[in-house]
Design a protein around this motif. Structure first.
Motif, PDB file in Angstrom:
ATOM      1  N   ARG A  62       0.835  -1.206   0.000  1.00  0.00           N
ATOM      2  CA  ARG A  62       0.000   0.000   0.000  1.00  0.00           C
ATOM      3  C   ARG A  62       0.868   1.254   0.000  1.00  0.00           C
ATOM      4  O   ARG A  62       0.547   2.253  -0.641  1.00  0.00           O
ATOM      5  CB  ARG A  62      -0.916  -0.027   1.233  1.00  0.00           C
ATOM      6  N   LEU A  63       1.992   1.222   0.707  1.00  0.00           N
ATOM      7  CA  LEU A  63       2.865   2.399   0.790  1.00  0.00           C
ATOM      8  C   LEU A  63       3.610   2.670  -0.508  1.00  0.00           C
ATOM      9  O   LEU A  63       4.251   3.715  -0.639  1.00  0.00           O
ATOM     10  CB  LEU A  63       3.863   2.218   1.929  1.00  0.00           C
ATOM     11  N   LEU A  64       3.547   1.732  -1.493  1.00  0.00           N
ATOM     12  CA  LEU A  64       4.177   2.003  -2.794  1.00  0.00           C
ATOM     13  C   LEU A  64       3.502   3.175  -3.486  1.00  0.00           C
ATOM     14  O   LEU A  64       4.074   3.787  -4.401  1.00  0.00           O
ATOM     15  CB  LEU A  64       4.119   0.745  -3.684  1.00  0.00           C
ATOM     16  N   SER A  65       2.283   3.486  -3.043  1.00  0.00           N
ATOM     17  CA  SER A  65       1.545   4.625  -3.629  1.00  0.00           C
ATOM     18  C   SER A  65       1.657   5.884  -2.776  1.00  0.00           C
ATOM     19  O   SER A  65       0.949   6.876  -3.011  1.00  0.00           O
ATOM     20  CB  SER A  65       0.059   4.253  -3.786  1.00  0.00           C
ATOM     21  N   SER A  66       2.534   5.856  -1.792  1.00  0.00           N
ATOM     22  CA  SER A  66       2.721   7.023  -0.918  1.00  0.00           C
ATOM     23  C   SER A  66       3.264   8.207  -1.715  1.00  0.00           C
ATOM     24  O   SER A  66       4.025   8.036  -2.669  1.00  0.00           O
ATOM     25  CB  SER A  66       3.706   6.654   0.207  1.00  0.00           C
ATOM     26  N   LYS A  70       8.382   5.249  -0.484  1.00  0.00           N
ATOM     27  CA  LYS A  70       8.342   4.321  -1.621  1.00  0.00           C
ATOM     28  C   LYS A  70       9.638   3.506  -1.713  1.00  0.00           C
ATOM     29  O   LYS A  70       9.619   2.281  -1.901  1.00  0.00           O
ATOM     30  CB  LYS A  70       8.151   5.107  -2.929  1.00  0.00           C
ATOM     31  N   LYS A  71      10.736   4.230  -1.595  1.00  0.00           N
ATOM     32  CA  LYS A  71      12.042   3.565  -1.711  1.00  0.00           C
ATOM     33  C   LYS A  71      12.218   2.492  -0.641  1.00  0.00           C
ATOM     34  O   LYS A  71      12.610   1.347  -0.919  1.00  0.00           O
ATOM     35  CB  LYS A  71      13.151   4.615  -1.624  1.00  0.00           C
ATOM     36  N   ASN A  72      11.916   2.857   0.634  1.00  0.00           N
ATOM     37  CA  ASN A  72      12.086   1.904   1.733  1.00  0.00           C
ATOM     38  C   ASN A  72      11.135   0.708   1.596  1.00  0.00           C
ATOM     39  O   ASN A  72      11.526  -0.443   1.827  1.00  0.00           O
ATOM     40  CB  ASN A  72      11.840   2.592   3.085  1.00  0.00           C
ATOM     41  N   SER A  73       9.910   0.983   1.222  1.00  0.00           N
ATOM     42  CA  SER A  73       8.919  -0.090   1.063  1.00  0.00           C
ATOM     43  C   SER A  73       9.318  -1.030  -0.066  1.00  0.00           C
ATOM     44  O   SER A  73       9.235  -2.259   0.049  1.00  0.00           O
ATOM     45  CB  SER A  73       7.534   0.498   0.800  1.00  0.00           C
ATOM     46  N   ILE A 111       3.956  -1.732  -8.634  1.00  0.00           N
ATOM     47  CA  ILE A 111       5.393  -1.849  -8.912  1.00  0.00           C
ATOM     48  C   ILE A 111       5.706  -1.286 -10.303  1.00  0.00           C
ATOM     49  O   ILE A 111       6.706  -0.581 -10.502  1.00  0.00           O
ATOM     50  CB  ILE A 111       5.860  -3.318  -8.792  1.00  0.00           C
ATOM     51  N   LEU A 112       4.841  -1.591 -11.274  1.00  0.00           N
ATOM     52  CA  LEU A 112       5.042  -1.052 -12.624  1.00  0.00           C
ATOM     53  C   LEU A 112       4.971   0.476 -12.626  1.00  0.00           C
ATOM     54  O   LEU A 112       5.686   1.140 -13.383  1.00  0.00           O
ATOM     55  CB  LEU A 112       4.001  -1.633 -13.586  1.00  0.00           C
TER      56      LEU A 112
END
Length: 872
Positions: A157-161, A167-170, A196-197
């Motif tokens: 979910r945090l990839l969309s932060s 984003k980098k850490n997640s 991810i894409l």
């Protein structure tokens, strides 16, 4: 007016602590403050510790030693948001220390850290909580804890932060987690591919790189490749390749494409959209070695699928690969060679590489880099397998010398591949002769001694292909190659044992090599292998039989059977039956033994030997190998016999040769069924002839020593003038007969005549053959009796003589040992009736030859046991 009275100030409450401003320069003091109940003190202490931890690894270790970690873990769930935030920030920094990680796992704080990823928490908390998890996830145990506490879903979910650090850490944490297959499966359930894409479009290269690396891992699974294709992921990847500014991402993008190309559907899609041609062009024209290398690896992966190979061939991928072989980078050469190896399954590709590719691969065999040699040899091995044209092309490109040189490589794979190429080439006789001229037999010895089972197997197979003639086997024998080959027969590896057995079978094609193999123990090892139900194979059985066929004495003793193709030659001896595992003593050793009550050893030998010097012609009465009988008497008796019978013995071969200056005597009369001829046979034996034969029996030929008086003495087996005479007589009288049945009948009568004549069944117990054999053993002072000296013989004497003479004149017959001194011969004759006609000819049938009761009689063999009872 009254006087104004001053109002007194009220003192502070006695239970209130006056504010105290503390300035501490000791970390230990601040760590103690972590146990304070005041939010403000906790917040400030955490802030100070955070700044202290940022300064370096030594400070993190100091905090650990001061016991700061345990009280900090309690603050992760503190009610005050600022305290909780500051504590989370500290753990984001401290978790990079390995000792801190270990303690955090023991304290089981993973659930508390993951709780900080909740949507309602502020971005700073998300940043440092995800950083903590990213640091922790580098170790397997922490990965398991994160997964089991449900950390994957909030990370996705945090990839969309909106915050790039989050984003980098997640993404980093997810990349570490998906190394485990359980996490990859969960990732598919959570539909993580689209977010991810999306990160591929990020303006931060580190985020793009982490996304590509993650895709490179998860696309190893078919389901993830399908999701990537369905979400137009290939378009994103191709665009990255087409953008020169993103060249730092090209290598990882190619790795993802390589995985995707393993699916036929993905391959078709990328081909239809023109992406495949772009990929090949990109690989061929790129100037970055790692990009070329990864492109070749992508082709290699995809080419393992038959449908993909076909599409690649249609896109002329071979041209691209040949171009990559010319790269200056060794990694690219290796990858291109491996891609060619994979494409070799396509016959069209194999044909293409005949003119383009094979010469370049031969050049790579000369590289100083042994990994390059190995990859090139693998490509050549696949190209030449079942393809004579490519094998010829490799030879025409002067590939034999480099291939043989690779046999001395330090890399097992290179040796095995080179041996395979040489094996493929040796299938053609002209190439095999060329390979033999390059000293292959000496070069293959080192691979035979290898500890690697693949190398052992391929080396043994190379021996099988190249040791097809006497010269090659002689060279292998003289180079000491038979010893390691025999050792491979003991291998626990089935493939090694099979190929070694095959090689031994080929090497046993000539007598000298077969004898050397037996001396090295090959026969004993193969016998042991064939007794095992799990270790034996068809080649071990064939090799054992081949060795026995070159040692017919041992074969007959072990199996009790010689086929019509087993030709008895001089030096054959019948020791009698031996049990499995029992060694058969050599003839020389048997000759040097004293006579005993053991069964007599029957010797076949038609050779005569050069007599010793005159100084050694004194007559002495001694056994074989211990002293020498009067050679002058032998020469004298032989000379008289030659004059009487008009033939003499060749010292070289030992077979009779007709003396044309004198007429033939009755001994050489052609045998037939007529009684008059048989009578003439007997009549030709006059009194002088009988005296001469008696003299020869008393003064028999004994083994001679070549170069008597010198230090080197060559032992020779006992000669047998009588058997030589038998060979001459049947050659002159029976060989010319055109009817095979008449030949067999006449030979049977001849053998019976020489062994005591016809013996009726009822008189068999009175036939004193045992006494005759004992007398011969006493006379010769040895258990070894040349067959020509036996004048009273029963079944096994006659059957052996019949077989030995039949082999000399080309009559096909077998020799079978039975029980209780029985032995017999079996011959194949055409059936006179028209029953069982095969191809217009009468069907052949097996007959037994009677040599005792009715010499010359033939009995059709139906049921061996019943017929033997009736026949014998």
């Amino acid at each position: 007016m009254g006087k104004k009275i001053k109002k007194e100030v009220e003192p502070p409450p006695k239970d209130l602590f006056d504010p105290l401003m503390i300035e501490s320069k000791k970390a230990a003091t601040v760590v103690l403050m972590l146990n304070s109940p005041e939010e403000e003190i906790l917040a400030k202490a955490c802030e100070a510790i955070y700044k202290f931890a940022l300064k370096g690894e030594e400070n993190k270790t100091t905090l650990l030693e001061l016991g700061a970690v345990e009280p900090l873990t309690k603050l992760l769930t503190h009610e005050d948001k600022i305290v909780r935030r500051n504590a989370t920030m500290i753990f984001g920094i401290l978790a990079s220390n390995n000792d801190v990680k270990k303690l955090l796992r023991e304290l089981d704080v993973m659930n508390s850290v993951i709780a900080q990823l909740a949507p309602e928490e502020e971005v700073v908390i998300h940043e440092f909580a995800s950083l903590c998890l990213a640091n922790m996830s580098a170790e397997y145990t922490s990965k398991v804890q994160i997964f089991e506490h449900g950390g994957l879903e909030p990370l996705i979910r945090l990839l969309s932060s909106p915050d790039p650090d989050v984003k980098k850490n997640s993404m980093e944490c997810i990349y570490n987690l998906v190394q485990d297959f359980q996490c990859r499966a969960k990732l598919q359930e959570l539909n993580a591919i689209p977010p991810i894409l999306d990160l591929l479009k990020s303006e931060y290269p580190v985020i793009q790189l982490l996304a590509l690396k993650t895709l490179g891992v998860i696309t190893n699974d078919k389901e993830s490749r399908t999701m990537l294709r369905d979400n137009q992921g290939l378009d994103h990847l191709i665009k990255i390749l087409e953008t020169k500014e993103l060249n730092d991402l090209h290598i990882e993008a190619l790795a993802v494409i390589a995985n995707c190309l393993e699916d036929m559907d993905t391959m078709v899609q990328i081909q239809q959209t023109g992406g495949l041609k772009k990929l090949l062009s990109f690989a061929e024209n790129s100037t970055i070695p790692d990009i070329q290398k990864n492109a070749a690896k992508a082709i290699t992966k995809a080419a393992y699928d038959p449908g993909n190979r076909k599409l690649f061939h249609e896109q002329e991928v071979e041209k691209c690969l040949v171009a990559l072989l010319g790269s200056e980078n060794d990694g690219t050469k290796i990858a291109a060679s491996q891609a060619i190896s994979a494409m070799c399954e396509n016959s069209g590709s194999k044909d293409f590489f005949n003119n383009q590719g094979i010469p370049q691969l031969i050049q790579l065999l000369k590289s100083d880099n042994e990994e390059v040699q190995e990859a090139a040899a693998l490509a050549l091995a696949n190209l030449t397998t079942c393809n004579p044209a490519n094998a010829n092309a490799a030879a025409e490109a002067d590939g034999i010398d480099p291939l043989i040189n690779v046999l001395s490589s330090k890399r097992d794979g290179a040796i095995a591949n080179a041996a395979t190429v040489l094996t493929n080439m040796a299938m053609q006789e002209p190439l095999r002769l060329n390979i033999q001229n390059h000293d292959i037999m000496h070069a293959i010895i080192s691979p035979l001694r290898s500890a690697n089972t693949v190398v052992q197997s391929k080396a043994a197979l190379a021996v099988t292909a190249t040791a097809c003639d006497v010269e090659a086997r002689t060279e292998l024998r003289n180079s000491g190659g038979l010893e390691p080959l025999v050792e491979l027969l003991r291998s626990k590896n089935d493939e090694v044992r099979k190929h070694a057995s095959w090689a031994v079978m080929v090497c046993a094609g000539d007598e000298l090599t077969a004898n050397e193999l037996c001396r090295l123990g090959a026969l004993d090892i193969l016998e042991e292998v064939n007794l095992s139900g799990t270790r034996k194979n068809k080649f071990s059985e064939a090799a054992y039989n081949k060795l026995l066929n070159n040692n017919l004495s041992l074969k007959y003793s072990q199996t009790g059977y010689l086929s019509s193709s087993n030709i008895i030659n001089d030096g054959f001896y019948d020791y009698g039956r031996i049990n499995p595992g029992t060694k058969l003593l050599p003839l020389k050793e048997l000759c040097l033994q004293e006579p005993s009550d053991l069964r007599a050893v029957l010797l076949i030998n038609s050779k005569s030997y050069v007599s010793p010097p005159s100084s050694m012609e004194d007559k002495s009465d001694a056994g074989y190998g211990r002293s020498i009988s009067s050679s002058s008497s032998l020469r004298r008796s032989s000379k008289e016999k030659n004059k009487k019978n008009s033939y003499h013995f060749s010292a070289g071969f030992g077979s009779p040769i007709e003396d044309k200056s004198e007429p033939a005597s009755g001994r050489n009369t052609v045998l037939s069924k007529s009684a008059t001829k048989e009578k003439g046979w007997r009549k030709s034996k006059g009194k002088k002839e009988e005296e001469k034969v008696k003299e020869e029996e008393e003064v028999m030929a004994v083994p001679k020593f070549v170069g008597e008086g010198s230090s080197d003495k060559e032992w020779c087996p006992p000669s047998d003038p009588d058997f030589s005479m038998y060979v001459y007589e049947v050659t002159k009288s029976i060989l010319p007969i055109t009817n095979i049945k008449e030949q067999i009948e006449d030979l049977a009568k001849y053998v019976a005549e020489k062994m005591g004549g016809k013996i009726p069944k009822e008189k068999l117990p009175d036939f004193s053959w045992e006494l005759h054999i004992s007398e011969l053993k006493f006379q010769l002072k040895s258990n070894v009796i040349p067959i020509g000296h036996v004048k009273k013989g029963i079944f096994y004497h006659r059957a052996l003589l019949f077989k030995a003479l039949a082999d000399r004149i080309g009559i096909g017959c077998s020799l079978v040992r039975g029980e209780y001194g029985r032995a017999w011969n079996e011959v194949m004759l055409q059936n006179d009736s028209q029953k069982g006609v095969i191809g217009g000819l009468p069907a052949p049938e097996m007959y037994m030859v009677d040599l005792m009761f009715h010499p010359g009689g033939l009995m059709k063999l139906r049921s061996r046991e019943a017929d033997l009872y009736r026949f014998l």
